[in-house]
Design a protein around this motif. Structure first.
Motif, PDB file in Angstrom:
ATOM      1  N   THR A 291       3.744 -29.543  33.592  1.00  0.00           N
ATOM      2  CA  THR A 291       2.634 -28.327  32.934  1.00  0.00           C
ATOM      3  C   THR A 291       2.370 -28.979  31.914  1.00  0.00           C
ATOM      4  N   GLU A 292       3.294 -29.201  30.860  1.00  0.00           N
ATOM      5  CA  GLU A 292       2.667 -29.255  28.976  1.00  0.00           C
ATOM      6  C   GLU A 292       1.686 -30.680  29.178  1.00  0.00           C
ATOM      7  N   LYS A 293       1.884 -31.288  30.074  1.00  0.00           N
ATOM      8  CA  LYS A 293       1.227 -32.920  30.373  1.00  0.00           C
ATOM      9  C   LYS A 293       0.052 -32.482  30.178  1.00  0.00           C
ATOM     10  N   THR A 294      -0.902 -31.890  31.852  1.00  0.00           N
ATOM     11  CA  THR A 294      -1.625 -31.298  31.853  1.00  0.00           C
ATOM     12  C   THR A 294      -1.929 -30.230  31.083  1.00  0.00           C
TER      13      THR A 294
ATOM     14  N   LEU B 166      -6.718 -29.350  27.420  1.00  0.00           N
ATOM     15  CA  LEU B 166      -7.074 -28.619  25.596  1.00  0.00           C
ATOM     16  C   LEU B 166      -7.884 -29.287  24.998  1.00  0.00           C
ATOM     17  N   ASP B 167      -6.754 -31.170  24.882  1.00  0.00           N
ATOM     18  CA  ASP B 167      -7.360 -31.318  24.297  1.00  0.00           C
ATOM     19  C   ASP B 167      -9.147 -32.234  24.980  1.00  0.00           C
TER      20      ASP B 167
ATOM     21  N   THR C 156      -4.508 -25.158  20.027  1.00  0.00           N
ATOM     22  CA  THR C 156      -3.514 -26.098  19.823  1.00  0.00           C
ATOM     23  C   THR C 156      -2.675 -24.809  20.831  1.00  0.00           C
ATOM     24  N   PRO C 157      -1.472 -25.727  22.144  1.00  0.00           N
ATOM     25  CA  PRO C 157      -1.212 -25.288  22.866  1.00  0.00           C
ATOM     26  C   PRO C 157       0.137 -24.524  22.096  1.00  0.00           C
TER      27      PRO C 157
END
Length: 544
Positions: free
Chosen positions: A57-60, A65-66, A105-106
């Motif tokens: 989840t965090e990587k995707t 977003l980047d 920014t996540p």
């Protein structure tokens, strides 16, 4: 890759620098990817199933977003589950919304949901302004690939963006307005957030009539051309033209505060003598204007209309005895009172009205002997279903012709009856004076639009009895507690509407004080006097 981008290889990492746009850096670490495009990946791998884990989840989310922040719409779209739909909207963030810089920014993931903040700069025609907001995305498992992907929704770009809508920056399509209440007090979205959609609609429709000039703005352009644009950012103000409304700033402020007590609430106030709308408020305050566009069963608040019909036909009088048994049956349908209460046989119709006895109304349908009578009363006296032109988009209610048990259910505001807070406030206003005045939020003189008119008024005798029954409800009936703080000549009617699949009924309440009528609905609020009642009372205390 966007035009003007430069690529460099640094320690096995491709770094994309978006030339000329000033976007943030987007990095893709190659090798070990699921596609196996580079490196000695195995020729086949097992497709993963189940919800994405925290790491996925965090990587995707970060990758998406980047990529979005860098201006690489193609790369960002590849990380969604609907690439072809996502890419044009992502590209439009720079091309159409004219965002020239963006830092996204996540936040910490909550399950598969990732909140994030957008801090951007919008530039157009020499005008530049910062723009910030928050939204969230959800990571899901790709159905065929098993990859963790962003579940594509328009709200990923902006929380107010809907299907088919787009972000634009440029000269606004209509002139700016300065909306004022009936006393000349300025009404703005910041002070009165519920008016946001209404002010947007008024600007779209009447901006060119007020002598103002357009500014430079960022806005949401809806898919439906009949709906107004929603302004998100003003880079350069146009010259606003003054627009007179019928609203009352004090009543509006009270309405805004009152609906905030509940997660789903709407209220409208109307002046009975003129039809002028004095307040409109919703919680949530943005988006759909449920107070004027909603369609729901209004419960026992509709008994005002049913009582008017029965009084007109001579089947009841306010002081005449009326049966109120525990239950009543009409064809295939059986109706009960709350907690199966009943009243003594000698009880008056006013008592049944004030105590909200369902069966007293149901038992009269046999005497009426015309299942369509209530639908006729709705149109001919109360103006329901006559294409109201309030000045903004609104729904004018519906009481369809029905038969048998469905017709009986309509007598107590259930079945196929569809209303919103505006409609019930108008019904109360009509009962108050005996004559329907179509509600308006801007004067008719502004555009000479044709207002709806009912074909007849209630007699003074029927109007007087209706007012007396509503006074009884407010002074000793089901509306007593809610209306205790309201002064003046006051009356009320409570309602609870049962909705299929909903554990708790919707709370409805309507009332009047002197020359002001108001109605409210609170979703899953229970009894009418408990939730919607205090909302109405707050508006009646403040308005004029």
């Amino acid at each position: 890759m966007r035009s003007g981008a430069k690529v460099a290889v640094v320690g096995g990492v491709f770094v994309l620098v978006a030339g000329g746009l000033g976007y943030g850096v987007y990095e893709v670490v190659l090798g070990g990817s699921e596609s196996g495009a580079i490196g000695n990946a195995s020729e086949s791998s097992e497709v993963r199933t189940g919800p994405p884990d925290k790491e996925e989840t965090e990587k995707t989310a970060k990758g998406f977003l980047d990529a979005w922040a860098s201006g690489d719409a193609s790369a960002a779209a590849l990380l969604t589950n609907n690439e072809s739909v996502a890419e044009p909207l992502l590209a439009g963030f720079a091309d159409e919304a004219h965002v020239t810089k963006a830092v996204i920014t996540p936040g910490a993931a909550v399950g598969t949901k990732v909140p994030y903040t957008v801090k951007a700069t919008v530039s157009y025609d020499g005008k530049t302004k910062p723009w910030s907001y928050s939204s969230e995305l959800t990571v899901v498992r790709g159905l065929t690939t098993g990859k963790a992907l962003v579940d594509w929704q328009p709200a990923v770009i902006h929380p107010q963006l809907t299907e088919g809508a787009s972000l634009k920056t440029g000269e606004s399509s209509s002139a700016a307005i300065e909306a004022v209440d009936h006393n000349g007090k300025v009404l703005d979205k910041e002070t009165y957030p519920s008016l946001g959609p209404i002010l947007d609609s008024l600007r779209e429709k009447y901006g060119d009539r007020t002598g103002g000039s357009p500014g430079i703005e960022t806005w949401i352009e809806p898919a439906d051309e009949q709906l107004p644009d929603t302004t998100l950012l003003t880079l350069a103000k146009g010259k606003p033209g003054k627009l007179q409304t019928t609203l009352d700033a004090d009543a509006q402020a009270a309405a805004e505060k009152a609906v905030k007590q509940f997660s789903g609430a709407s209220v409208v106030a109307v002046r009975p003598s003129t039809g002028s709308i004095r307040a409109v408020a919703n919680n949530p305050a943005t988006g759909f204007n449920a107070a004027m566009q909603g369609k729901q069963a209004p419960g026992s608040t509709l008994k005002i209309m049913t009582a008017a019909m029965l009084l007109e036909k001579g089947f009841v009088t306010a002081n005449g005895a009326t049966e109120c048994p525990k239950e009543a049956r009409y064809y295939e349908s059986t109706f009960h009172n709350l907690k199966n209460f009943e009243l003594p046989a000698s009880s008056s119709f006013t008592t049944s009205f004030a105590r909200s006895c369902n069966t007293a109304f149901i038992k009269k349908i046999d005497e009426v002997d015309d299942d369509s009578a209530l639908a006729k009363e709705a149109r001919e006296v109360f103006g329901i279903g006559l294409d109201w032109k309030t000045g903004v988009v609104s729904v004018d209610g519906s009481v369809p012709e029905a038969t048998r048990g469905v017709a009986a259910a309509q007598y107590i505001g259930q079945g196929t009856v569809q209303m919103n807070a505006l409609n019930i406030a108008s019904i109360t206003a009509t009962a108050r004076t005996g004559t329907f005045h179509q509600p308006v939020i801007v004067p008719q003189s502004l555009d000479d639009r044709q207002l709806a008119t009912a074909s007849r008024s209630l007699s003074q005798n029927v109007t007087g009895q209706l007012n007396d029954m509503m006074r009884a409800t407010a002074s000793w009936g089901t509306g007593k507690a809610a209306m205790a703080s309201v002064g003046g000549d006051k009356g009320a009617k409570t309602g609870s509407a049962e909705v299929d699949g909903q554990g708790t009924s919707n709370s409805w309440f309507t009332g009047f004080s002197d020359d002001l009528a108001a109605a409210a609905v609170v979703q899953s609020g229970g009894h009418g006097g408990d939730a919607a009642g205090p909302v109405v009372a707050a508006v009646l205390r403040a308005g004029s």
